[in-house]
Design a protein around this motif. Structure first.
Motif, PDB file in Angstrom:
ATOM      1  N   ALA A  18       0.829  -1.205   0.000  1.00 11.13           N
ATOM      2  CA  ALA A  18       0.000   0.000   0.000  1.00 11.13           C
ATOM      3  C   ALA A  18       0.867   1.261   0.000  1.00 11.13           C
ATOM      4  N   ILE A  19       1.977   1.228   0.742  1.00 10.26           N
ATOM      5  CA  ILE A  19       2.884   2.383   0.774  1.00 10.26           C
ATOM      6  C   ILE A  19       3.490   2.622  -0.604  1.00 10.26           C
ATOM      7  N   CYS A  20       3.956   1.557  -1.270  1.00  8.65           N
ATOM      8  CA  CYS A  20       4.512   1.692  -2.623  1.00  8.65           C
ATOM      9  C   CYS A  20       3.481   2.282  -3.575  1.00  8.65           C
ATOM     10  N   ALA A  21       2.239   1.802  -3.475  1.00 10.09           N
ATOM     11  CA  ALA A  21       1.176   2.290  -4.353  1.00 10.09           C
ATOM     12  C   ALA A  21       0.910   3.773  -4.126  1.00 10.09           C
ATOM     13  N   ALA A  22       0.882   4.204  -2.854  1.00 15.68           N
ATOM     14  CA  ALA A  22       0.613   5.607  -2.546  1.00 15.68           C
ATOM     15  C   ALA A  22       1.778   6.506  -2.960  1.00 15.68           C
ATOM     16  N   VAL A  23       2.998   6.045  -2.717  1.00 15.46           N
ATOM     17  CA  VAL A  23       4.188   6.825  -3.091  1.00 15.46           C
ATOM     18  C   VAL A  23       4.237   7.046  -4.598  1.00 15.46           C
ATOM     19  N   LEU A  24       3.901   6.019  -5.363  1.00 16.53           N
ATOM     20  CA  LEU A  24       3.998   6.101  -6.821  1.00 16.53           C
ATOM     21  C   LEU A  24       2.744   6.677  -7.473  1.00 16.53           C
ATOM     22  N   ALA A  25       1.721   6.956  -6.674  1.00 12.80           N
ATOM     23  CA  ALA A  25       0.529   7.600  -7.237  1.00 12.80           C
ATOM     24  C   ALA A  25       0.751   9.092  -7.446  1.00 12.80           C
ATOM     25  N   ALA A  26       1.742   9.662  -6.745  1.00  7.62           N
ATOM     26  CA  ALA A  26       2.070  11.081  -6.914  1.00  7.62           C
ATOM     27  C   ALA A  26       2.815  11.286  -8.224  1.00  7.62           C
ATOM     28  N   THR A  27       2.399  12.269  -8.999  1.00  8.89           N
ATOM     29  CA  THR A  27       3.040  12.532 -10.289  1.00  8.89           C
ATOM     30  C   THR A  27       3.816  13.842 -10.243  1.00  8.89           C
ATOM     31  N   ASP A  28       4.725  13.987 -11.181  1.00 14.50           N
ATOM     32  CA  ASP A  28       5.615  15.159 -11.247  1.00 14.50           C
ATOM     33  C   ASP A  28       5.720  15.588 -12.706  1.00 14.50           C
ATOM     34  N   SER A  29       5.277  16.792 -13.005  1.00  7.30           N
ATOM     35  CA  SER A  29       5.283  17.266 -14.393  1.00  7.30           C
ATOM     36  C   SER A  29       6.639  17.790 -14.849  1.00  7.30           C
ATOM     37  N   THR A  30       7.612  17.902 -13.931  1.00  9.92           N
ATOM     38  CA  THR A  30       8.912  18.476 -14.284  1.00  9.92           C
ATOM     39  C   THR A  30       9.621  17.753 -15.428  1.00  9.92           C
ATOM     40  N   PRO A  31       9.644  16.408 -15.448  1.00 13.74           N
ATOM     41  CA  PRO A  31      10.358  15.731 -16.540  1.00 13.74           C
ATOM     42  C   PRO A  31       9.775  15.978 -17.929  1.00 13.74           C
ATOM     43  N   ILE A  32       8.545  16.499 -18.014  1.00 11.35           N
ATOM     44  CA  ILE A  32       7.932  16.717 -19.336  1.00 11.35           C
ATOM     45  C   ILE A  32       7.592  18.187 -19.566  1.00 11.35           C
ATOM     46  N   LEU A  33       8.341  19.085 -18.932  1.00 13.89           N
ATOM     47  CA  LEU A  33       8.061  20.515 -19.092  1.00 13.89           C
ATOM     48  C   LEU A  33       8.082  20.980 -20.550  1.00 13.89           C
ATOM     49  N   PRO A  34       9.025  20.496 -21.396  1.00 11.09           N
ATOM     50  CA  PRO A  34       8.978  20.931 -22.809  1.00 11.09           C
ATOM     51  C   PRO A  34       7.644  20.599 -23.472  1.00 11.09           C
ATOM     52  N   MET A  35       7.074  19.458 -23.143  1.00 15.56           N
ATOM     53  CA  MET A  35       5.797  19.084 -23.731  1.00 15.56           C
ATOM     54  C   MET A  35       4.669  19.976 -23.222  1.00 15.56           C
ATOM     55  N   LEU A  36       4.726  20.352 -21.941  1.00 15.65           N
ATOM     56  CA  LEU A  36       3.667  21.162 -21.357  1.00 15.65           C
ATOM     57  C   LEU A  36       3.688  22.593 -21.864  1.00 15.65           C
ATOM     58  N   HIS A  37       4.785  22.988 -22.511  1.00 15.50           N
ATOM     59  CA  HIS A  37       4.855  24.318 -23.116  1.00 15.50           C
ATOM     60  C   HIS A  37       4.690  24.255 -24.638  1.00 15.50           C
ATOM     61  N   ASP A  38       4.419  23.076 -25.152  1.00 17.58           N
ATOM     62  CA  ASP A  38       4.305  22.890 -26.602  1.00 17.58           C
ATOM     63  C   ASP A  38       2.897  23.270 -27.056  1.00 17.58           C
ATOM     64  N   GLN A  39       2.816  24.308 -27.876  1.00 22.26           N
ATOM     65  CA  GLN A  39       1.520  24.831 -28.309  1.00 22.26           C
ATOM     66  C   GLN A  39       0.780  23.899 -29.258  1.00 22.26           C
ATOM     67  N   ARG A  40       1.437  22.855 -29.739  1.00 24.89           N
ATOM     68  CA  ARG A  40       0.772  21.924 -30.645  1.00 24.89           C
ATOM     69  C   ARG A  40      -0.208  21.015 -29.917  1.00 24.89           C
ATOM     70  N   LEU A  41      -0.069  20.918 -28.608  1.00 26.10           N
ATOM     71  CA  LEU A  41      -0.960  20.101 -27.804  1.00 26.10           C
ATOM     72  C   LEU A  41      -2.100  20.950 -27.250  1.00 26.10           C
ATOM     73  N   PRO A  42      -3.282  20.358 -27.026  1.00 26.59           N
ATOM     74  CA  PRO A  42      -4.420  21.120 -26.488  1.00 26.59           C
ATOM     75  C   PRO A  42      -4.072  21.764 -25.155  1.00 26.59           C
ATOM     76  N   SER A  43      -4.410  23.042 -25.029  1.00 27.86           N
ATOM     77  CA  SER A  43      -4.067  23.766 -23.803  1.00 27.86           C
ATOM     78  C   SER A  43      -4.775  23.172 -22.591  1.00 27.86           C
ATOM     79  N   GLY A  44      -6.020  22.708 -22.779  1.00 32.43           N
ATOM     80  CA  GLY A  44      -6.750  22.114 -21.658  1.00 32.43           C
ATOM     81  C   GLY A  44      -6.071  20.867 -21.136  1.00 32.43           C
TER      82      GLY A  44
END
Length: 400
Positions: A119-145
């Protein structure tokens, strides 16, 4: 000091080559983890990192506090009210389903770990981090929503994962009193609300009346995040929860807070995060050379795919979100700094085989995530753009 020197040099090199690096999706986490892997391993490592030392532990703690505060201040209550059904579904439906599915997968794949550890492993890994994909999150080709939803969800789920991990640890460690954990969370809630509302209100009044300067305002927001964390810790509460609550309260108090006011907090968190990723890189080789079982890799693969993608898809049933976007929202949930720090917190309280299982699973999942998610982010944006153009072309000209 040699470690600090190498850290600075690697960051300078990355800054100089940031644009071409971004073209190949080489983000700060990837660059720093690779540097840590190369410089701290081998027969005669150039840099020696004492992972279990107090300096590294305090560095990791304050880094997560700043990241949680920054993530929380990025959450617009107005946006959530207007278009927040999707992120709210992902938080209140997909997140608990992800934890439950991760627990269900861990029981057969992590034999001997015990139900609490699964259960601890599941909870620890349920948290996400957008930092590794920051270039994608600033890419205007993807839907802003879609991009904004990924950012908001990654900022909210880590704030939920932290108290959940603490509660599960209370159950796993017999010496831990559940009432004490609940008291820690209550203290953190009060400290975060008082600091966030009070500090943000004072800074807002200072802006309106011209008492402060833009530079001082930015320093004030950084001090606010540190104060919330430190106040909770001094009062024997949980500093991470306090920092997250303070960020939410600060944004709620000043919904029109200028984005520039958070720049110093964000930049400081980025630099400290780079140091933490460097430390993480030093753990990769020892973990993989320690004879990992195939079960760990099987669990890691499921954690990065079905364990998250299926709950997200189920949570969005009946929504207006196209299926292509639903699967994308499920897949783009990288694991990073949040899971790393929560895993370290778990390791400090667990021992023996339980600690080994948590360490192996967390290191493997994060290592695979920064490679799979980080390196494929830019190519995914290109594929999405081509696919969208193809679908638009096959639909034919508008009849309006």
């Amino acid at each position: 000091m040699l470690a600090v020197l190498m850290l600075g040099l690697v960051l300078v090199v990355w800054a100089v080559l940031a644009r071409p690096a971004q073209r190949y999706s080489v983000t700060v986490p990837i660059a720093m983890a690779a540097a840590g892997l190369i410089l701290t391993n081998g027969t005669h490592p150039l840099v020696d990192v004492e992972v279990t030392g107090p300096i590294v532990r305090h560095l990791i703690e304050i880094t997560l506090a700043l990241v949680l505060f920054t993530d929380a201040t990025e959450i617009s209550m107005r946006w959530l009210r207007e278009t927040g059904r999707v992120p709210m579904r992902m938080i209140f439906i997909a997140f608990p389903l992800t934890v439950l599915l991760g627990f269900a997968a861990g029981v057969p794949l992590l034999p001997g770990a015990g139900w609490w550890v699964c259960a601890i492993c599941a909870a620890v890994l349920a948290a996400t981090d957008s930092t590794p994909i920051l270039p994608m999150l600033h890419d205007q080709r993807l839907p802003s929503g879609m991009r904004h939803t990924i950012t908001v969800v990654s900022g909210l789920d880590d704030g939920i994962a932290a108290p959940l991990v603490l509660l599960l640890l209370a159950g796993a460690v017999a010496s831990t009193d559940l009432e004490s954990v609940l008291l820690e969370l209550l203290i953190a809630l009060v400290a975060g609300l008082l600091t966030g509302f009070g500090g943000s209100r004072m800074l807002s009044l200072a802006r309106e009346r011209g008492w402060t300067t833009p530079e001082a305002d930015r320093v004030g927001m950084l001090a606010l995040a540190i104060t919330a964390f430190a106040m909770a810790e001094v009062l024997h509460g949980n500093g991470f929860v306090a920092a997250f609550v303070a960020g939410l309260a600060a944004r709620a108090t000043a919904p029109h807070m200028p984005h520039a006011a958070l720049q110093t907090v964000s930049d400081t968190a980025t630099v400290l995060s780079a140091a933490v990723w460097f430390v993480f890189g030093s753990l990769i080789v020892p973990a993989f050379m320690d004879g990992l079982e195939w079960r760990v890799f099987a669990y890691a693969f499921l954690s990065l795919t079905l364990i998250r993608m299926l709950p997200v898809a189920l949570s969005l049933l009946g929504s207006h979100v196209p299926w292509r976007e639903r699967w994308a929202l499920g897949f783009w949930g990288p694991r990073g700094l949040d899971s790393m720090v929560l895993g370290i917190i778990a390791l400090e309280q667990l021992s023996g085989l339980d600690a080994d299982w948590v360490a192996d699973v967390v290191v493997v999942v994060i290592s695979l995530s920064i490679l799979i998610h980080g390196l494929s982010a830019r190519y995914f944006a290109s594929w999405w753009d081509r696919r969208s153009r193809a679908l638009a072309g096959s639909a034919g000209p508008s009849t309006r």
